[in-house]
Design a protein around this motif. Structure first.
Motif, short mmCIF file in Angstrom:
data_model
loop_
_atom_site.label_atom_id
_atom_site.label_comp_id
_atom_site.label_asym_id
_atom_site.label_seq_id
_atom_site.Cartn_x
_atom_site.Cartn_y
_atom_site.Cartn_z
N GLY A 1 0.87 -1.18 0.00
CA GLY A 1 0.00 0.00 0.00
C GLY A 1 0.90 1.23 0.00
O GLY A 1 1.85 1.31 0.81
N ALA A 2 0.63 2.17 -0.91
CA ALA A 2 1.56 3.28 -1.15
C ALA A 2 1.94 4.07 0.12
O ALA A 2 3.14 4.21 0.42
CB ALA A 2 1.00 4.19 -2.24
N PRO A 3 0.97 4.59 0.88
CA PRO A 3 1.39 5.37 2.04
C PRO A 3 2.13 4.52 3.08
O PRO A 3 3.10 4.98 3.68
CB PRO A 3 0.06 5.90 2.63
CG PRO A 3 -0.89 5.86 1.46
CD PRO A 3 -0.50 4.65 0.68
N ALA B 1 -3.09 -0.31 4.38
CA ALA B 1 -2.26 0.26 3.31
C ALA B 1 -1.67 1.61 3.71
O ALA B 1 -0.99 2.26 2.91
CB ALA B 1 -3.10 0.42 2.05
N THR B 2 -1.96 2.04 4.93
CA THR B 2 -1.58 3.39 5.37
C THR B 2 -1.10 3.32 6.83
O THR B 2 -1.01 2.24 7.40
CB THR B 2 -2.80 4.33 5.31
OG1 THR B 2 -3.79 3.86 6.24
CG2 THR B 2 -3.42 4.38 3.93
N ARG C 1 10.16 -1.14 -4.72
CA ARG C 1 8.92 -1.16 -5.53
C ARG C 1 8.85 0.14 -6.32
O ARG C 1 8.83 1.23 -5.73
CB ARG C 1 7.68 -1.34 -4.63
CG ARG C 1 7.71 -2.68 -3.87
CD ARG C 1 6.34 -3.05 -3.33
NE ARG C 1 5.45 -3.49 -4.39
CZ ARG C 1 4.13 -3.63 -4.23
NH1 ARG C 1 3.56 -3.33 -3.07
NH2 ARG C 1 3.38 -4.05 -5.22
N GLY D 1 -7.83 3.66 -4.24
CA GLY D 1 -6.62 4.39 -3.85
C GLY D 1 -5.73 4.63 -5.06
O GLY D 1 -6.14 4.40 -6.21
N THR D 2 -4.52 5.06 -4.80
CA THR D 2 -3.57 5.25 -5.91
C THR D 2 -2.13 5.06 -5.42
O THR D 2 -1.80 5.36 -4.27
CB THR D 2 -3.70 6.65 -6.54
OG1 THR D 2 -2.70 6.81 -7.56
CG2 THR D 2 -3.54 7.77 -5.53
N ASP D 3 -1.30 4.57 -6.31
CA ASP D 3 0.13 4.44 -6.03
C ASP D 3 0.90 5.63 -6.57
O ASP D 3 1.94 6.00 -6.04
CB ASP D 3 0.67 3.15 -6.64
CG ASP D 3 0.15 1.99 -5.82
OD1 ASP D 3 -0.98 1.54 -6.10
OD2 ASP D 3 0.83 1.57 -4.89
N GLN E 1 -5.65 -8.77 -2.31
CA GLN E 1 -5.69 -7.76 -1.23
C GLN E 1 -7.12 -7.41 -0.83
O GLN E 1 -7.39 -7.09 0.33
CB GLN E 1 -4.96 -6.48 -1.66
CG GLN E 1 -3.46 -6.60 -1.82
CD GLN E 1 -3.05 -6.95 -3.23
OE1 GLN E 1 -3.81 -7.57 -3.97
NE2 GLN E 1 -1.86 -6.57 -3.63
N ASN F 1 -2.83 2.58 -10.20
CA ASN F 1 -3.31 1.84 -9.01
C ASN F 1 -3.29 0.35 -9.35
O ASN F 1 -2.95 -0.04 -10.48
CB ASN F 1 -4.70 2.32 -8.60
CG ASN F 1 -5.12 1.79 -7.23
OD1 ASN F 1 -4.35 1.86 -6.28
ND2 ASN F 1 -6.30 1.23 -7.12
N CYS G 1 -8.68 -3.60 -4.56
CA CYS G 1 -7.44 -3.79 -3.81
C CYS G 1 -7.66 -3.43 -2.34
O CYS G 1 -8.78 -3.51 -1.83
CB CYS G 1 -6.30 -2.98 -4.42
SG CYS G 1 -4.66 -3.46 -3.77
N ASN G 2 -6.61 -3.05 -1.67
CA ASN G 2 -6.76 -2.57 -0.30
C ASN G 2 -6.12 -1.20 -0.19
O ASN G 2 -4.90 -1.06 -0.32
CB ASN G 2 -6.12 -3.51 0.73
CG ASN G 2 -6.14 -2.89 2.12
OD1 ASN G 2 -5.18 -2.27 2.56
ND2 ASN G 2 -7.26 -3.01 2.82
N PHE H 1 0.27 -3.17 -11.51
CA PHE H 1 -0.52 -1.93 -11.54
C PHE H 1 -0.95 -1.61 -12.97
O PHE H 1 -0.36 -2.10 -13.93
CB PHE H 1 0.30 -0.76 -10.99
CG PHE H 1 0.77 -1.00 -9.57
CD1 PHE H 1 -0.08 -0.77 -8.50
CD2 PHE H 1 2.04 -1.50 -9.32
CE1 PHE H 1 0.34 -1.04 -7.20
CE2 PHE H 1 2.46 -1.77 -8.02
CZ PHE H 1 1.60 -1.54 -6.96
O1 MRU Z 1 0.63 -4.12 -4.51
P1 MRU Z 1 0.00 -3.34 -3.41
O2 MRU Z 1 -0.82 -4.18 -2.48
O3 MRU Z 1 1.01 -2.51 -2.66
O4 MRU Z 1 -0.99 -2.34 -4.13
C1 MRU Z 1 -1.70 -1.40 -3.36
C2 MRU Z 1 -2.63 -0.55 -4.14
O5 MRU Z 1 -2.72 -0.62 -5.34
C3 MRU Z 1 -3.39 0.48 -3.36
O6 MRU Z 1 -4.63 0.72 -3.94
C4 MRU Z 1 -2.59 1.79 -3.35
O7 MRU Z 1 -1.28 1.56 -2.90
C5 MRU Z 1 -3.23 2.82 -2.50
S1 MRU Z 1 -3.11 2.44 -0.79
C6 MRU Z 1 -3.84 3.68 0.09
#
Ligand code: MRU
Length: 354
Positions: free
Chosen positions: A46-48, A162-163, A88, A234-236, A195, A246, A156-157, A313
């Motif tokens: 999860g990006a954050p 993810a944060t 990543r 969400g978004t990466d 996820q 994402n 996804c999550n 993604f």
């Molecule tokens: O491969 P992951 O599980 O890290 O992918 C996560 C996602 O795509 C989430 O939607 C994204 O990171 C946003 S998390 C707030």
């Protein structure tokens, strides 16, 4: 609410998301290499969350460096930065965290090395706390688009896991529930790493938020039947023109939403927005190992030796996105760049629920 990552007794503790929900296990990372391994192996994802892990990994790495002055500390940290940046490529948050820490240190270059090492721990904890507050702000801005009785689909999550906590895409959902709105969530299972199934469904159930799990390819049928009112993902990495990277499958969901007249929102903290990239074509897309596709956990399900593509993604072009929910307000993708301009009255560009 489950804790994703913490600093405990000089170690970085993360819940092992690769095992959830079958096993709830915490891993204590004792050095930055272990943090990098955890990011690569999806113990934390999860990006954050990986941005926070990177900041804590840097703080951990700094403690081991023998240096007498700022320049030697920075030389030692360079390897830590590179190791984390290589884990990543798609989520911009690791880069964001590295740049923030570099600036933080440079602004304090006159402090002693011991002081800087202590300050790095404090700064990583600050990044964690700020992330939770940012998510709550995203929740307050986003909840206006969720009406009583709505069914919201997510992919996804992009939740607490993810944060630092509270989630980004789940934040408007959480606020809507706190406001007393009776809503339902549909979680796409999110092949291949699942996820949505393993993490989103689990964490929403833990918090008593009504959730229904579907296979990814069920979304279109439910959208067509009119059973879904809006989507929030969400978004990466979201870039200057409002294109959004994402989890793989986000693009398909966005196209299906557009086709069926269902609004599609992206929850994007500023730490996930990369204004240096003009459009989504230029976002690096991670490709992961074939075993994620050929196996379900330890069980081999595909023909031996089959060729596999496993893009982690995809990019959703801005034209499919109704609004981008940030901690500063909600914007049409084409107005997102206003956030990066000086002396702009942002309220003039904010998207409001009708
Ligand atoms: O491969 P992951 O599980 O890290 O992918 C996560 C996602 O795509 C989430 O939607 C994204 O990171 C946003 S998390 C707030």
């Amino acid at each position: 609410m489950v804790k994703t990552i913490e600093w405990v007794n000089g170690k970085v503790r993360m819940i092992d998301q690769s095992r959830l929900p079958r096993e709830v296990k915490y891993i204590d990372c004792t050095d930055y290499e272990m943090v990098a391994e955890g990011i690569k192996k999806l113990w934390i994802r999860g990006a954050p969350a990986i941005g926070i892990a990177a900041a804590m990994g840097i703080a951990l790495g700094a403690q081991e460096i023998k240096a007498n002055n700022f320049n030697d500390l920075m030389k030692g940290l360079n390897h830590v930065f590179q190791t984390l940046l290589l884990t990543r490529p798609t989520a911009v948050n690791i880069q964001w965290a590295v740049e923030r820490i570099k600036l933080f240190l440079t602004e304090r270059k006159d402090q002693t090395v011991d002081k800087l090492k202590a300050l790095l721990i404090e700064e990583s904890l600050k990044i964690l706390q700020e992330d939770i507050e940012i998510n709550k702000a995203i929740g307050r801005w986003g909840a206006q688009f969720i009406k009583d009785g709505d069914t919201v689909i997510t992919h996804c999550n992009a939740g607490s896991l993810a944060t630092g906590g509270y989630g980004t895409a789940t934040a408007p959902i959480r606020v809507a529930v706190e406001q007393g709105k009776k809503i339902q969530v549909i979680a796409d299972e999110t092949r291949p790493v699942l996820q949505g199934c393993r993490l989103t469904a689990w964490e929403l159930m833990e918090d008593n938020i009504p959730v229904t799990l579907i296979t990814d390819n069920t979304a279109g049928a439910l959208l067509r039947k009119g059973e879904i009112n809006l989507a929030i993902v969400g978004t990466d990495r979201t870039v200057a023109n409002g294109d959004v990277a994402n989890k793989i499958g986000t693009y398909s969901l966005a196209v299906l939403c557009k086709e069926n007249g269902v609004p599609f929102y992206v929850a994007a903290p500023l730490s996930s927005i990369d204004f240096s990239i003009p459009n989504g074509e230029l976002i690096p897309i991670e490709e992961r190992g074939s075993e994620e596709v050929t196996h379900i956990f330890e069980c081999h399900i595909a023909p031996e030796g089959v060729k596999v593509r496993n893009l982690a993604f995809d990019v959703t072009p801005a034209k499919y996105i109704t609004g981008i929910i940030t901690e500063k307000g909600v914007f049409r993708p084409e107005d997102l760049h206003k956030l990066n301009e000086k002396d702009v009255d942002l309220s003039a560009f904010m998207l409001k629920a009708t």
